[in-house]
Design a protein around this motif. Sequence first.
Motif, PDB file in Angstrom:
ATOM      1  N   GLU A  16     -48.394 -11.495 -26.836  1.00 36.46           N
ATOM      2  CA  GLU A  16     -48.326 -10.382 -25.648  1.00 36.46           C
ATOM      3  C   GLU A  16     -48.078  -8.848 -26.206  1.00 36.46           C
ATOM      4  N   TRP A  17     -47.436  -8.738 -27.270  1.00 36.90           N
ATOM      5  CA  TRP A  17     -47.497  -7.555 -28.179  1.00 36.90           C
ATOM      6  C   TRP A  17     -48.835  -6.955 -28.449  1.00 36.90           C
ATOM      7  N   LYS A  18     -49.535  -7.918 -28.862  1.00 33.30           N
ATOM      8  CA  LYS A  18     -50.970  -7.592 -29.479  1.00 33.30           C
ATOM      9  C   LYS A  18     -51.831  -7.342 -28.145  1.00 33.30           C
ATOM     10  N   LEU A  19     -51.813  -8.137 -27.079  1.00 36.61           N
ATOM     11  CA  LEU A  19     -52.711  -7.939 -25.752  1.00 36.61           C
ATOM     12  C   LEU A  19     -52.100  -6.673 -25.402  1.00 36.61           C
ATOM     13  N   ALA A  20     -50.972  -6.199 -25.191  1.00 37.14           N
ATOM     14  CA  ALA A  20     -50.396  -5.083 -24.943  1.00 37.14           C
ATOM     15  C   ALA A  20     -51.145  -3.559 -25.680  1.00 37.14           C
ATOM     16  N   ASN A  21     -51.476  -4.073 -26.914  1.00 38.38           N
ATOM     17  CA  ASN A  21     -51.850  -2.908 -27.620  1.00 38.38           C
ATOM     18  C   ASN A  21     -50.951  -1.980 -27.923  1.00 38.38           C
ATOM     19  N   VAL A  22     -49.968  -2.374 -28.095  1.00 40.90           N
ATOM     20  CA  VAL A  22     -48.648  -1.394 -28.303  1.00 40.90           C
ATOM     21  C   VAL A  22     -49.069  -0.389 -29.879  1.00 40.90           C
ATOM     22  N   GLN A  23     -49.452  -1.190 -30.607  1.00 36.85           N
ATOM     23  CA  GLN A  23     -49.598  -0.647 -32.094  1.00 36.85           C
ATOM     24  C   GLN A  23     -51.151  -0.886 -32.432  1.00 36.85           C
ATOM     25  N   PRO A  24     -52.013  -0.060 -31.952  1.00 34.54           N
ATOM     26  CA  PRO A  24     -53.686  -0.219 -32.024  1.00 34.54           C
ATOM     27  C   PRO A  24     -53.926  -0.725 -33.691  1.00 34.54           C
ATOM     28  N   GLY A  25     -54.597  -1.709 -33.697  1.00 30.85           N
ATOM     29  CA  GLY A  25     -55.126  -1.947 -35.134  1.00 30.85           C
ATOM     30  C   GLY A  25     -53.953  -2.716 -36.046  1.00 30.85           C
ATOM     31  N   LYS A  26     -52.759  -3.010 -35.578  1.00 28.87           N
ATOM     32  CA  LYS A  26     -51.908  -3.689 -36.305  1.00 28.87           C
ATOM     33  C   LYS A  26     -51.890  -5.204 -36.053  1.00 28.87           C
ATOM     34  N   ALA A  27     -51.209  -5.991 -37.022  1.00 28.19           N
ATOM     35  CA  ALA A  27     -51.003  -7.446 -36.778  1.00 28.19           C
ATOM     36  C   ALA A  27     -49.594  -7.677 -36.900  1.00 28.19           C
ATOM     37  N   ALA A  28     -49.042  -8.781 -36.175  1.00 31.74           N
ATOM     38  CA  ALA A  28     -47.976  -9.503 -36.602  1.00 31.74           C
ATOM     39  C   ALA A  28     -47.656 -10.715 -37.209  1.00 31.74           C
TER      40      ALA A  28
END
Length: 382
Positions: free
Chosen positions: A132-144
Amino acid sequence: MSHSEPQAAVGIASIGVQLPPLAMDMSELAQLRGADVNKYRHGLGCDVMALCPEGYGVVDLAVGAAKRALGRWRGDVSDIGLVSVGSESALDMSRPLSAWVASELGLRGNFRSYEVKHACYGGTLALRQAVEWKLANVQPGKAALVIATDVALYAEGDPGEPTQGAGAVAMIVEDGLVASIARASYPYSEPAFDFWRPVGCAFPLVEGPLSLDCYQRATAACYEQLLAGEAEPFARLMAYGAHCFHVPFPKMVKKAVSMLGQAFTLDEGQLTAFFEEKVQPSLAWNKQIGNAYTASLWISVADQLRRLAPGTIMTAFSYGSGFGAELFEITAGPECARGAWARDVESDLASRRLVKASEYTKLRSGERRVTASVPPAAAISA
Ligand code: HMG
């Protein structure tokens, strides 16, 4: 239903698995406890339980899995914007396990770092939050970097003892090269005391029959959402490439499948076909490992993914005592067929040492209980 166009939507870009270096065959435990080994092997479905040696624990497992996932990923650690560890083997009431992991991996900088707890559901929650964090694009280009890690130990002689195990699965959440994770999900939660570990207790307290009942009710409640309005539930279930479940012990999964039979009025033949074709194949590693709590579902998913053609859709059902559950779809990605993470499991299973009952008793008497975790002087001055 079982196929869609392979795509690189948000999901798992790399997987790493780590198992501990010791294990014990059920025959040794049965002899030690004066039990019939068939109860453990056939009654519960357990063959071998993974064990940790003295001084080895959840952080070692988590770091091992993370290094393997990172080593096969095309990105760089500087691209990690979130480190999340799901576990019920916390070392501290305050300091998150992710801090130990970050320290071991040499990570510091612009990333979120935290631990997620909800019994065996914690790893799935960490993954869902990362997606959900990735879909929200909170930190563009970053991975978890998401890690599910646990060591499952019950009191000696407890009915849960043959279901013990340990292991960790690390997943890098970015694009869905290995598997994409559906945005839609079907959760279900009810407050219950089916399995819990009060602060200061080394081992969980378990209401065994209640826990089986909670797990089965959660399965029905989640699948009822997935199949809502479905005129042909059996056809829909069979259209998936596979169904993976949290595996506290393999027989539990069979009980959950029986519950689905009741919920969707499947006949015996349908139930057998569903279990044998869509569920059983992904239990092989779990039978050799035991319950690795948060990691168990993800060990099963990792086992299954390498056997699916890219584009095949499967389901994942997560259950955590207390209780919370969630069901969602996973689509095998273009790189799943390479199944690179299978080498982690195969090499760990081949190299681990099988201990005898006497060594197990000795290990238990030295119990790896961390009551207080004092930072080493080197860590304070760093
Ligand atoms: P038990 O009381 O020792 O076992 O504990 P039982 O007497 O119910 O027997 C188990 C099965 O073995 C039965 O089969 C017997 O018939 C059979 P079933 O009726 O279930 O099909 N059996 C035999 N089979 C062949 N030959 C024989 C023989 N004797 C008996 N000679 C229990 C079982 C699961 C309760 C125990 O192991 C336990 O407490 N485990 C821990 C709790 C647990 O795993 N619960 C699962 C759901 S909760 C969950 O998944 C969450 C969890 O992972 C934690 C978390 O979320 O963090 C646990």
